[in-house]
Design an enzyme around this catalytic site. Structure first.
Site, PDB file in Angstrom:
ATOM      1  CG  ASP A 104      -5.534  -4.892   4.859  1.00  0.00           C
ATOM      2  OD1 ASP A 104      -5.478  -4.488   3.743  1.00  0.00           O
ATOM      3  OD2 ASP A 104      -6.609  -5.530   5.332  1.00  0.00           O
TER       4      ASP A 104
ATOM      5  CG  ASP B  17      -2.528  -6.871 -10.257  1.00  0.00           C
ATOM      6  OD1 ASP B  17      -1.812  -8.082 -10.156  1.00  0.00           O
ATOM      7  OD2 ASP B  17      -3.765  -7.012 -10.158  1.00  0.00           O
TER       8      ASP B  17
ATOM      9  CD1 TRP C 253      -5.366  -3.884   0.057  1.00  0.00           C
ATOM     10  CD2 TRP C 253      -5.382  -5.494  -1.718  1.00  0.00           C
ATOM     11  NE1 TRP C 253      -6.528  -4.412   0.110  1.00  0.00           N
ATOM     12  CE2 TRP C 253      -6.706  -5.499  -0.998  1.00  0.00           C
ATOM     13  CE3 TRP C 253      -5.170  -6.391  -2.448  1.00  0.00           C
ATOM     14  CZ2 TRP C 253      -7.636  -6.306  -1.244  1.00  0.00           C
ATOM     15  CZ3 TRP C 253      -6.068  -7.294  -2.988  1.00  0.00           C
ATOM     16  CH2 TRP C 253      -7.601  -7.186  -2.145  1.00  0.00           C
ATOM     17  N   GLY C 254      -1.371  -1.917  -3.498  1.00  0.00           N
ATOM     18  CA  GLY C 254      -0.104  -2.161  -4.361  1.00  0.00           C
ATOM     19  C   GLY C 254      -0.098  -3.369  -5.101  1.00  0.00           C
TER      20      GLY C 254
ATOM     21  CG  ASP D 123     -16.602  -4.917   3.629  1.00  0.00           C
ATOM     22  OD1 ASP D 123     -17.578  -4.704   3.107  1.00  0.00           O
ATOM     23  OD2 ASP D 123     -15.879  -5.841   3.457  1.00  0.00           O
TER      24      ASP D 123
ATOM     25  CG  ASP E 202     -10.720  -3.329  -0.292  1.00  0.00           C
ATOM     26  OD1 ASP E 202      -9.598  -3.924  -0.880  1.00  0.00           O
ATOM     27  OD2 ASP E 202     -11.098  -3.618   0.814  1.00  0.00           O
TER      28      ASP E 202
END
Ligand code: GLA
Length: 381
Positions: A183, A164, A161-162, A49, A126
């Protein structure tokens, strides 16, 4: 594109956060080469980012921040390609990136085209600022389609980030790896938390779409964007061994320009990299255990085995607790009862030396936060 082994490289985020620029990337690329990391397999340089301007241009295209990237991204990509490296970039399935820059939501095809025109090789994608009514699987599928139609092989590295239940749909999207954790930060607690979460997620890891346990904190020593307390050398070794053994992507996160020799030695460990990059990627299975029943908690030590392409077996004995543990496995655990007529010759991956032959049980004290990893050869008993 089919991703055959976990991607390896260096990413700007852990140390530099949003403060990135062309010079930093070129300097780090040179160190990747001079330190031997590229030759050890680390081929991607990923700009995380913070590379773009806060607004798109009048044609709806993302614009590299000219202060940070005065020559634009295409020139940087050319330089890296000439050095035998690949360039990764970052965007987001939501309206904005996590750092507040424009996301690719609704601009998937425009952005994929832009990235391809810059000769980008890898997209970290992301999940911040996702409109509530939109579905994660569809957003990643759309970017997967956009990249597949961009005219260039660009590896989609999903970073939801795993959330849903990513594991249930990620393989529908064309992603070559997926963030299976939240994170990381530079503490031993964070490393242990992420490693323990992976036990259940191993069954989703494999050829074509690898689990990404987040960037490595090895060598950060408490410095930089996610540097908190830092870890000991032993903890960094165990962290690297866990990520490598579990088939995670291996993305270095420290400032390699100033890394110590010990950090380089950990990151370049040939035995662990070979286990990580084994062409078959067979999933690890649990064997043996800990004799320290008095300590109660069996959750914080693991003994895992993994079959390798050439017939060897990788064996990892990990003690995440804060006291020494007596860890063991038997040949029966490995489906090798005595009548098979085979025993195991263990090579310790840290020393590269054959350290023991096991014909029944291997039992060893492993210090707090430490590990043993072996490459075991089957030999006639
Ligand atoms: C999220 C990701 C991180 C990093 C930042 C950038 O937190 O999980 O890996 O890319 O965004 O803002």
């Amino acid at each position: 594109m089919v991703v055959r082994t976990p991607p390896m490289g260096w990413n700007t985020w852990n140390t530099f956060g949003l403060q990135i620029n062309e010079q930093l990337i070129l300097d780090s690329a040179r160190v990747l080469i001079s330190s031997g990391l590229r030759d050890a397999g680390y081929e991607y340089i990923v700009m995380d980012d913070g590379w773009s301007l806060p607004q798109r241009d009048e044609n709806g295209r993302l614009v590299p921040d000219p202060q940070k990237f005065p020559r634009g991204i295409a020139a940087l990509a050319d330089d890296l390609h000439a050095m035998g490296l690949k360039l990764g970039i970052y965007s987001c399935a939501g309206l904005l990136t996590c750092g507040g820059y424009p996301g690719s939501n609704s601009y998937e095809f425009v952005d994929a085209e832009t990235f391809a025109s810059w000769k980008i090789d890898y997209l970290k994608y992301d999940y911040c600022y996702k409109p509530q009514h939109e579905r994660g699987d569809q957003l990643y599928q759309r970017m997967g389609m956009a990249l597949a139609n961009s005219g260039r092989d660009i590896l989609l590295s999903a970073c939801s980030w795993g959330a849903d239940e990513t594991h249930t749909w990620i393989k529908t999207t064309g992603a070559g790896c997926w963030r299976s954790t939240c994170d990381i930060v530079d503490t031993w607690e964070s490393i242990c938390r992420l490693a323990k979460q992976q036990k259940e997620l191993q069954k989703y890891n494999g050829l074509g779409c690898f689990n990404d346990m987040d960037m490595l904190v090895v060598g950060m020593n408490g410095n930089g964007n996610v540097g908190l307390s830092g870890c000991t050398e032993t903890q960094y070794k165990t962290h690297f061994a866990l990520w490598a053994f579990l088939g995670s992507t291996l993305m270095i996160g420290c400032d390699i320009r100033s890394m110590s020799e010990e950090t380089a030695r950990i990151l370049k460990n040939p035995g662990l990299i070979a286990i990580n990059q084994d062409p078959c990627y067979r999933q690890p299975f649990s064997i043996g255990g800990s004799f320290n029943y008095a300590h109660g908690d069996q959750e914080d030590s693991f003994v895992w085995a993994k079959l390798l392409e050439n017939g060897d077996i990788a064996i990892g004995m990990f003690n995440l607790s804060d006291s020494p543990r007596n860890l063991y496995f038997t040949l029966n655990d490995l489906s090798l009862p005595r009548f098979c007529g085979r025993k195991l010759e263990l090579t310790d991956v840290w020393t590269g030396e054959v350290c023991e032959t096991v014909d029944h049980r291997h039992c060893v004290w492993v210090d707090a936060c430490d590990c043993r990893v072996y490459r075991a050869k089957l030999v006639k008993a």
